[in-house]
Design an enzyme around this catalytic site. Sequence first.
Site, PDB file in Angstrom:
ATOM      1  N   SER A 363      69.282  59.127   9.479  1.00 41.32           N
ATOM      2  CA  SER A 363      68.673  57.781  10.158  1.00 41.32           C
ATOM      3  C   SER A 363      67.844  56.846   9.180  1.00 41.32           C
ATOM      4  O   SER A 363      67.099  57.249   8.599  1.00 41.32           O
ATOM      5  CB  SER A 363      67.760  57.946  11.522  1.00 41.32           C
ATOM      6  OG  SER A 363      67.547  56.789  12.050  1.00 41.32           O
ATOM      7  N   ASP A 364      68.270  55.604   9.416  1.00 37.81           N
ATOM      8  CA  ASP A 364      67.595  54.651   8.828  1.00 37.81           C
ATOM      9  C   ASP A 364      66.265  54.587   9.539  1.00 37.81           C
ATOM     10  O   ASP A 364      66.153  54.650  10.851  1.00 37.81           O
ATOM     11  CB  ASP A 364      68.417  53.264   8.961  1.00 37.81           C
ATOM     12  CG  ASP A 364      67.598  52.272   8.195  1.00 37.81           C
ATOM     13  OD1 ASP A 364      67.307  52.319   7.120  1.00 37.81           O
ATOM     14  OD2 ASP A 364      67.438  51.093   8.824  1.00 37.81           O
ATOM     15  N   LYS A 365      65.133  53.977   8.757  1.00 36.52           N
ATOM     16  CA  LYS A 365      63.733  53.952   9.432  1.00 36.52           C
ATOM     17  C   LYS A 365      63.728  52.685  10.082  1.00 36.52           C
ATOM     18  O   LYS A 365      63.395  52.518  11.418  1.00 36.52           O
ATOM     19  CB  LYS A 365      62.748  54.251   8.218  1.00 36.52           C
ATOM     20  CG  LYS A 365      61.142  53.980   8.846  1.00 36.52           C
ATOM     21  CD  LYS A 365      60.276  54.243   7.922  1.00 36.52           C
ATOM     22  CE  LYS A 365      60.162  52.770   7.129  1.00 36.52           C
ATOM     23  NZ  LYS A 365      59.576  51.862   7.676  1.00 36.52           N
TER      24      LYS A 365
END
Length: 1092
Positions: A363-365
């Site tokens: 997941s991208d932050k």
Amino acid sequence: MSDTQDRGTAAPADTAAAQAAGRNEQRAGENVRPGVAAPAGMEEHGGGYGAGGDFDNDNEGEDSGKRKDFVPSEGLTSQEAHDLLHKWGRNELEEKVTPSWLIYLRQLTAPMPIMIWLAAIIEAAIENWADMGILLGIQFVNATLGWYETTKAGNAVAALKASLKPQATAKRDGKWVTLDAALLVPGDLVLLGSGASVPADCVVNSGTIDVDQSALTGESLPVTMNAGDSAKMGSTVVRGETEATVEFTGRNTFFGKTANLLQQGGNEMGHLQKILLTIMAVLVVTSFVLCITAFGYLLGKHTGFREALSFTVVLLVASIPIAIEIVCTTTLALGSRQLSAHGAIVTRLAAIEDMAGMNMLCSDKTGTLTLNKMVIQARAGECDECPTYLPGVDRDQVLTTAALAAKWREPPRDALDTLVLGSADLTQLDRYQQMEYMPFDARTKRTESTIKAPDGRVFKVTKGAPHVILALLDASQSDIMAAVEAHVRALGQRGIRALATARTDTVDGPWRMVGLLTFLDPPRPDTKRTIERALEFGVDVKMITGDHLLIAKETSRVLGLGTNIQEPAHLPMVDAEGKAPKDLGKKYGKIIMEADGFAQVYPEHKYLIVEALRQNGFAVGMTGDGVNDAPALKRADVGVAVQGATDAARAAADIVLTQPGLSTIIEAIIVARSIFQRMQNFINYRIAATLQLLTFFFIAVLTFPPSKYMPAGLNEEPWPSYFRMPVLMLMLITLLNDGTLISIGYDNVQPSHMPEKWNLPALFTTSIVLGLVACGSSLLLLWAALDSWNPSGIFQKWGLGGMPYGKITTMIYLKVSVSDFLTLFSARTHDGFFWSVRPSPILLCAALVALSLSTALATAWPTGHLDHQPVEGLAYGDYTLMPLWIWIYCVFWWFVQDALKVAAYRVMRKYNIWHINTHQLVNLREATSPEEPGRPLAAASVGLTETKLLQHRITNAVGALERVSGLSPGQIARVSQGLALARTSAIARRSRPSRPATPGEAPVAGAPTDLEAGGAALPPEVYIQETAGALREAVEGLTPEVRAEIEPLLVPVASAAQHLDTVTRAFEGADRGAPAAAEAVQHGPQLQRAVR
């Protein structure tokens, strides 16, 4: 032109051009990585993160983006630009375009379509034009849909091209001209101004600009760039103006490398397509072998070539499950509608099956795990996040001071003003009068206001980076300076940024430090719970961000993901064509799997992380929203573009979310696993039905020639030499049963709590049991019907009388049709009885329609001939109850069929045949056991999410205990120590998932041990139980309200510990072999609860 341009150091145009061209040539075979610059307004102190200067060293070197030997350009002549354009090409993204007609042709020549072509040719050979037309229609509909999905993937590059700004201002022949950005070349001198897009990878000549790189790196705040910093194509200048030298163009830019990565790995066969192809191949090969055998038998003993060929062709067409792909596609399409109701739009249907099996989510932050919105912090845990340095000053007063150092009556001028003014009470500021204002600039690096208070006092306020404000203090405030530096350093170690404020008491008085405002991009309110839910469903979550390492660690700590955040420096580079090394997974898979996340990554890093996991057999999901995420989104098994994603990210993704955060993905996982169950149920049935039909006719042809059973003197035309069914009846079985089975897309199912995997050997075993029972009962009925004229036969003894051959044909049609559909109700519940899962009303209605029509047709079929065979309705003649008896017969054998299916499952579970108990617990999609050949991470994947879930819940419990009043520090320490031992034990437990500890074996480092057990690590639940006892002792003297608050804290921890123990015991029992089967059976219910 920028007024900060240093003319004295400018290089001749040809020198700058040659320098840039040399770097461009070097870049052609290298990675493109943007520099790590500081957030706007905070650039010279710790990279803007409040780290006491520690981050400056991190940003030096090849990743800093600075060119220490850089010589600015003064511009190019038209001839120089023409020559360089010829050498390096246009400054635009390259595309490897496959003609649309070729894409469509490939859809018609793939393995699955070839099977449909063969079926159509066979239909044409027997002059069955209607069926051939239906097959051709199916073929072209499928090809059209596949062509649409394939061409849509190319829109990712098109979206990237569309996002480029086509105009640039460059100096040619000594004059500033506006030209097409595609004509820029290395060495061009361009003007970068506020609001303008950076047209190519450029090096700042001098001065300072703030650049928004959020679409490239995910960084929330603009970055400040000074002389020598590299601004990347696709970013936007938000403040300042300067001149810059073009360094890289076209495919050699950071943006171009991203587009190049997007074109890699897009031609692989999908996982679902591979599974369906495998199933089809097995069934087709079986059909060919049996049909050719039957053809040879008929040709040698019973009939001529044309008649034998006609029967063989009909049997072959009827036995090949052509509808299997259509029903699966329809089920997926119905599932996509369910997903859209949860805020997930599916752009590739097969991604639903991939999501059902997804076991790793990267997941991208920024914007996904967090709000993508900087927020002033008040408190975090028990640490005050707003240090103050004046008596009686609190956070609100510090915030007011910062707001007074801005133009609060005007729109915010930058991100920090937006942050401060958005948090301050602006109505309170109207009591003050701003007499003078000094905006931020590159020299002072702070803002300052002269303020007149309501009582008439005049004073000054300022805000800026902590080191800048500290420089304003005099030496007498050394204690304050030391305290500020200590606070900034402590915050920086956690990746928390700080903004300092100071004021004077009079206009000319000394500056006094007021306090620090800290700010972070906070996690979404539901993110922590969402991550826990993902772990509960067997999906490991890794955070992958372009943000700084310490910020990533702090965010990961707050979310409970763990703090093993790695930098990607050890990862290799992609080659010049954007392809990953073939041994990437072998060399780096273990490091990536064990990491909780990665920080300071760039597009190729995300791409490599996803590729390494996929090479090791993980089913990988990737979320993102920016251009930097697009290559990884496309490469992942399931690319998920989050809400607000760029066009490039949406075009590269398989699923697009319309709601913020990750919570939608969890709902999508549940829905996807339900859809997987429905597809698996149908395929289980379809295999069984195919085997029933195929083996029935094969055995009937070889062993039950009707002519031998025809009684002498019977007033009928001669019975045929072999049993066959008219083509129309076979097509009706397929049409009514397979056609109405589209309703299985609405069936009730139980989604798994572990990622779904195809266990084809177990699936075929179950289908064979179901198919053989149905086939055996059909053969028994055929024999009894053919023998019905025998005075000692079953029909005569039961008073049913002799059956005309036309009724025998119709009877078998009804028997096959009814038992075919009843088989579905057994197939859909797997190891449970058919009543264990209630079917949906839609499926029941579809079954009622199909079975009613089949019964009505068999009952009232007009007397006559079909395909030169006599047919007659079962309701004609003296005895009219035959349809009822057929139904009773089918229902009886249905119960037998279902019981044998359950027995088969129990045998497989007792002896772990086909790894049926453990295959789903090995959290790799391509592995069924910890010792899977070629899958070195198979053993390490066992218990991976279970261990992380236990650690996550332990962390939650410890944090909750610390917030509960009434417990002494000693009691809390005792409980926390017990939970810590459980955490360490869980790690040790998982380190040996496929074998029990041997006597005398050294325990895992740091693991608690039981000395009486020979050094083997104790299960974590032992420590959980001891801790629960200690907690109960600690709360005995507390009030009932406090006890009620504390006692539930360990319930989820104990549940997770038991879950992990169940998983590890399953493999220990399996490794001890068949003698341990009884123990495995004892844990069977727990194991099924763990999976289901």
